[in-house]
Design a protein around this motif. Structure first.
Motif, short mmCIF file in Angstrom:
data_model
loop_
_atom_site.label_atom_id
_atom_site.label_comp_id
_atom_site.label_asym_id
_atom_site.label_seq_id
_atom_site.Cartn_x
_atom_site.Cartn_y
_atom_site.Cartn_z
N LEU A 22 9.66 7.71 11.42
CA LEU A 22 8.87 6.64 10.83
C LEU A 22 8.67 5.60 11.93
O LEU A 22 9.62 5.21 12.59
CB LEU A 22 9.68 6.04 9.69
N ALA A 47 1.66 3.79 5.09
CA ALA A 47 1.88 2.88 3.96
C ALA A 47 2.11 1.51 4.55
O ALA A 47 2.19 1.35 5.78
CB ALA A 47 3.11 3.31 3.17
N SER A 48 2.18 0.49 3.71
CA SER A 48 2.73 -0.78 4.20
C SER A 48 3.39 -1.53 3.05
O SER A 48 2.90 -1.52 1.92
CB SER A 48 1.69 -1.64 4.92
N PRO A 49 4.55 -2.14 3.36
CA PRO A 49 5.32 -2.83 2.31
C PRO A 49 4.69 -4.17 1.97
O PRO A 49 3.82 -4.66 2.69
CB PRO A 49 6.70 -3.02 2.95
N TRP A 81 0.89 -1.17 0.00
CA TRP A 81 0.00 0.00 0.00
C TRP A 81 0.92 1.21 0.00
O TRP A 81 1.69 1.40 0.93
CB TRP A 81 -0.91 0.03 1.24
N TRP A 106 2.19 5.26 0.03
CA TRP A 106 2.01 6.33 1.02
C TRP A 106 0.73 7.12 0.73
O TRP A 106 0.56 7.64 -0.37
CB TRP A 106 3.23 7.25 1.03
N LEU A 146 3.32 1.31 8.36
CA LEU A 146 4.35 2.32 8.63
C LEU A 146 3.67 3.69 8.73
O LEU A 146 2.95 4.08 7.82
CB LEU A 146 5.37 2.36 7.49
#
Lengths: 267, 267
Positions: free
Chosen positions: A185, A205-207, A106, A108, A144
């Motif tokens: 962060l 966001a997420s990685p 996802w 930012w 994050l």
């Protein structure tokens, strides 16, 4: 369930609160089993990654008893009432899978950016609550957050229709870099049952999840009733149009379901 | 620099050792500045991501004075001599950038799998040392290790030529899942100057870096001299053919360079 003065102050400054183990492991496990059953259903509310694995199930509170109860849970509803100062309705409800190996990024973004642009929500008087149904670790695509990034309103954003199967208004790199230089962060990690409440303008966001462990999270988007949306461009099960104030249930509303299911399994 | 009995035991059981802040912030900062200068050079040893940003600089110990010294640093060489029981040569030396926003995934793999298949290294009597030049966090693509996965030899692997610009022998999902069910998953995070030493057969990976912070790590692959490679299919600057035993320098070999550069800057 009441937030303390220290909680309120931290939320105002940092833009989020992390509440580890707010729900029990049993409550989280029951909700996870239910989510997996829902992901197995072929229905329009279940969206899939390009690989075919489930990415998001929308509006489960309208067709699942455990999620109906979660959507009225006092541990979630009451703190947000406290933060927004009035009664709430459910703007959006989703269960995000972030599947093992295949769970995608996802980028930012700010949630309120979408609610404003797509749904005509007047003010950022709505917020997301994330409930971890599985342990979140640095390895399985944690959320994050950029602390304090909620203080500058809605940033310009581009409509990303390409990265994943879900359209998202995403921020440019220059903005993200500047905000992270200022605020740092953070990646809240913790056991199933942990909760993050975050401001609608907090940048996050997420990685991707490259680990062999899935990372299912439920998101409730709770909006102040007087701040209800004014544009109805998205499906009703994505951006709800029922603005009835939520009446919280009792604190053991999920616990009693855990017990009932356990008793039935033992019969 | 000597490992303790407890260190040796932990390495044998878990397959890796994490040594936070083994190098000073000044030493790490000097090496980082040098890495950035190297990434700016157009040379065959510098590989790039599909976006064009630097991914890996190979063999910097052969063309950079700070890295020449790092390749002979007693804090890195002596513990591995102790673990492998003989003198070492440098099999591979690389600086991996994992750029902000663009740094790509490394899929699940064993380093010795590559050394055996591509380079004809007889035994897993070689190992990697990772030195963090920037802070590693859950957000910027940390190394993920499966503890104890080094105990079962080399697993079958497929040659992945597609995911990124760097060919890699990667493990299948079933194997990774089984190993992680048994051993769990760890992501050592810490400040610049921290070091991870890990067994050549330890299964590891790292996710993409979607954060605005880069995450540069130097990897020394040190091999027991008697275990030198026998196949020369890769470039000399990727898999070295100089098997001369490394003579460690003094412990302040980088510190004196930091001082010298500082003095020069102050002139």
């Amino acid at each position: 369930m009441k937030l303390t003065e220290a909680d309120l102050k931290r939320f105002e400054e940092e833009g989020y609160l992390f509440l580890p183990s707010l729900f029990s492991l049993d409550e989280a496990a029951m909700l996870l089993a239910e989510a997996q059953a829902i992901y197995g259903q072929e229905r329009e509310e279940v969206w899939r990654e390009s690989s075919g694995v489930a990415r998001t199930a929308f509006a489960a509170h309208t067709y699942s008893e455990p999620y109906r109860r979660l959507g009225r849970h006092p541990r979630l509803v009451e703190p947000v009432e406290q933060l927004l100062g009035e009664q709430l309705y459910m703007h959006q409800f989703k269960i995000n899978a972030k599947a093992a190996f295949d769970g995608e990024v996802w980028q930012w973004h700010q949630d309120y950016g979408t609610w404003q642009r797509d749904d005509g929500m007047p003010e950022p008087r709505a917020m997301n609550i994330a409930l971890f149904l599985e342990e979140v670790t640095p390895a399985n695509g944690p959320l994050l957050f950029i602390p304090r990034s909620h203080q500058q309103g809605v940033f310009e954003a581009g409509h990303d229709l390409e990265t994943t199967s879900y359209p998202l208004w995403t921020l440019d790199r220059e903005t993200v870099s500047k905000l992270a230089q200022e605020g740092g962060l953070e990646a809240p990690v913790g056991p199933p049952g942990s909760v993050v409440m975050f401001h609608g303008n907090l940048v996050h966001a997420s990685p991707p999840n490259i680990s062999p462990f899935s990372r299912t999270i439920v998101y409730l988007s709770l909006c102040a009733v007087s701040n209800h949306i004014t544009k109805h461009t998205r499906k009703e099960w994505i951006a709800h149009r029922d603005f009835t104030p939520i009446e919280p249930l009792a604190d053991d509303c999920l616990g009693e379901l855990v017990e009932a299911r356990r008793a039935r399994a033992a019969e």
